[in-house]
Every structure is written in structure tokens, then in C-alpha cells.
Design a protein around this motif. Structure first.
Motif, mmCIF file in Angstrom:
data_model
loop_
_atom_site.group_PDB
_atom_site.id
_atom_site.type_symbol
_atom_site.label_atom_id
_atom_site.label_comp_id
_atom_site.label_asym_id
_atom_site.label_seq_id
_atom_site.Cartn_x
_atom_site.Cartn_y
_atom_site.Cartn_z
ATOM 1 N N ASN A 1 0.830 -1.199 0.000
ATOM 2 C CA ASN A 1 0.000 0.000 0.000
ATOM 3 C C ASN A 1 0.869 1.256 0.000
ATOM 4 O O ASN A 1 2.038 1.217 0.393
ATOM 5 C CB ASN A 1 -0.905 0.019 1.234
ATOM 6 C CG ASN A 1 -1.941 -1.080 1.191
ATOM 7 O OD1 ASN A 1 -2.776 -1.128 0.294
ATOM 8 N ND2 ASN A 1 -1.883 -1.973 2.158
ATOM 9 N N ASN A 2 0.252 2.356 -0.422
ATOM 10 C CA ASN A 2 0.916 3.671 -0.380
ATOM 11 C C ASN A 2 2.340 3.615 -0.921
ATOM 12 O O ASN A 2 3.316 3.803 -0.193
ATOM 13 C CB ASN A 2 0.921 4.221 1.041
ATOM 14 C CG ASN A 2 -0.473 4.597 1.502
ATOM 15 O OD1 ASN A 2 -1.382 4.798 0.703
ATOM 16 N ND2 ASN A 2 -0.655 4.693 2.802
ATOM 17 N N GLY B 1 5.456 4.961 -3.119
ATOM 18 C CA GLY B 1 5.864 6.294 -3.545
ATOM 19 C C GLY B 1 7.354 6.446 -3.738
ATOM 20 O O GLY B 1 8.135 5.550 -3.428
ATOM 21 N N ILE C 1 3.391 9.815 -5.136
ATOM 22 C CA ILE C 1 2.875 8.682 -4.381
ATOM 23 C C ILE C 1 1.573 8.198 -4.987
ATOM 24 O O ILE C 1 0.799 9.005 -5.530
ATOM 25 C CB ILE C 1 2.684 9.071 -2.892
ATOM 26 C CG1 ILE C 1 2.359 7.850 -2.049
ATOM 27 C CG2 ILE C 1 1.617 10.146 -2.746
ATOM 28 C CD1 ILE C 1 2.413 8.117 -0.547
ATOM 29 N N ARG D 1 -1.591 6.414 -3.561
ATOM 30 C CA ARG D 1 -2.204 6.058 -2.281
ATOM 31 C C ARG D 1 -3.225 4.939 -2.482
ATOM 32 O O ARG D 1 -3.587 4.600 -3.606
ATOM 33 C CB ARG D 1 -2.872 7.284 -1.669
ATOM 34 C CG ARG D 1 -1.898 8.421 -1.408
ATOM 35 C CD ARG D 1 -2.515 9.538 -0.613
ATOM 36 N NE ARG D 1 -1.615 10.679 -0.473
ATOM 37 C CZ ARG D 1 -0.629 10.748 0.415
ATOM 38 N NH1 ARG D 1 -0.429 9.741 1.242
ATOM 39 N NH2 ARG D 1 0.128 11.820 0.470
ATOM 40 N N ASN D 2 -3.671 4.370 -1.372
ATOM 41 C CA ASN D 2 -4.721 3.350 -1.434
ATOM 42 C C ASN D 2 -5.914 3.903 -2.208
ATOM 43 O O ASN D 2 -6.318 5.036 -2.003
ATOM 44 C CB ASN D 2 -5.163 2.966 -0.027
ATOM 45 C CG ASN D 2 -4.095 2.224 0.722
ATOM 46 O OD1 ASN D 2 -3.078 1.855 0.143
ATOM 47 N ND2 ASN D 2 -4.306 1.999 2.000
ATOM 48 N N THR E 1 -3.168 9.588 -6.949
ATOM 49 C CA THR E 1 -1.757 9.953 -7.056
ATOM 50 C C THR E 1 -1.567 11.405 -6.640
ATOM 51 O O THR E 1 -2.427 12.263 -6.881
ATOM 52 C CB THR E 1 -1.236 9.770 -8.486
ATOM 53 O OG1 THR E 1 -2.017 10.571 -9.378
ATOM 54 C CG2 THR E 1 -1.334 8.320 -8.914
ATOM 55 N N ALA F 1 7.267 1.925 0.485
ATOM 56 C CA ALA F 1 5.956 1.291 0.443
ATOM 57 C C ALA F 1 5.640 0.692 1.810
ATOM 58 O O ALA F 1 6.555 0.388 2.587
ATOM 59 C CB ALA F 1 5.915 0.202 -0.627
ATOM 60 N N ASN G 1 6.551 -0.286 7.087
ATOM 61 C CA ASN G 1 7.113 0.749 6.222
ATOM 62 C C ASN G 1 8.493 0.288 5.746
ATOM 63 O O ASN G 1 9.380 0.019 6.564
ATOM 64 C CB ASN G 1 7.236 2.058 6.990
ATOM 65 C CG ASN G 1 7.442 3.238 6.061
ATOM 66 O OD1 ASN G 1 6.903 3.289 4.970
ATOM 67 N ND2 ASN G 1 8.230 4.200 6.500
#
Length: 115
Positions: free
Chosen positions: A32-33, A35, A50, A52-53, A57, A97, A103
């Protein structure tokens, strides 16, 4: 162990283009997420782009209209297409990510833009 590996950096003249790639490997249940960030010498790391979910963008104002972020879910790979590069884009570029709810950062790839 999950890891992110960037590639595609290098030296380019102002006005040129580069495409960065970031491949995720390991046992992956979720990503998820995703970037890209960058850090210039003496500066703080900053967000470049990025996804995102949900697919939204976001781009830093400095790169809007020049950079494009995309992902290939089948390959667990993230891309950053960088066009019309400027000397101020010189930095180490990192992908990031949330993988398996943790993270994760890549090791970084150097992008140098000469004037």
C-alpha cells in the motif's frame, strides 16, 4: 525478508529523461501507499510522488507535469518516469511502500542532472 530495490538512476543533461524502477521481493501479502522520495545533499528527504490506497496519485509541485508515477502489480514494480529534468532534480531517489503493514525503504539510486 521483504525488500525494495531501485534501479535506473544515472547522469543526464538538463532536459533529458530517466525512468526509475523499484522492484519488491520477498513474501508479500499486501502493498500500500507506494511512492518515491528524494534527498539532495544537505536537504531533508521529500516526497516526489505517491500512489495512495484507492489509486489516488499526488505529486510535489516541483515535478508536476514532468514526472509520472506508475505501478505494475503483476511484477510488484513501481516506476517513476522523469522528463524535462532540471539540475535541481539532482538527488538520491528512494522508493517507499507499506508492505505487509510495515514501512519499507529501498537503498536509493542517484540521479544527477548536469546543466
Amino acid at each position: 525478508q521483504v525488500q525494495l530495490v531501485e534501479s535506473g538512476g544515472g547522469l543526464v543533461q538538463a532536459g533529458g529523461s530517466l525512468r526509475l524502477s523499484c522492484a519488491a521481493s520477498g513474501t508479500i501479502f499486501s502493498i500500500n501507499n507506494v511512492g518515491w522520495y528524494r534527498q539532495a545533499p544537505g536537504e531533508q528527504r521529500e516526497l516526489v510522488a505517491i500512489i495512495r490506497n484507492g489509486g489516488t496519485t499526488n505529486y510535489a509541485d516541483a515535478v508536476k507535469g514532468r514526472f509520472a508515477i506508475s505501478r505494475d502489480n503483476a511484477k510488484n514494480t513501481l516506476y517513476l518516469q522523469m522528463n524535462n529534468l532540471k539540475p535541481e532534480d539532482t538527488a538520491v531517489y528512494y522508493c517507499n511502500a507499506v508492505i505487509n503493514w510495515k514501512n519499507v525503504w529501498g537503498q536509493g539510486t542517484q540521479v544527477t542532472v548536469s546543466s
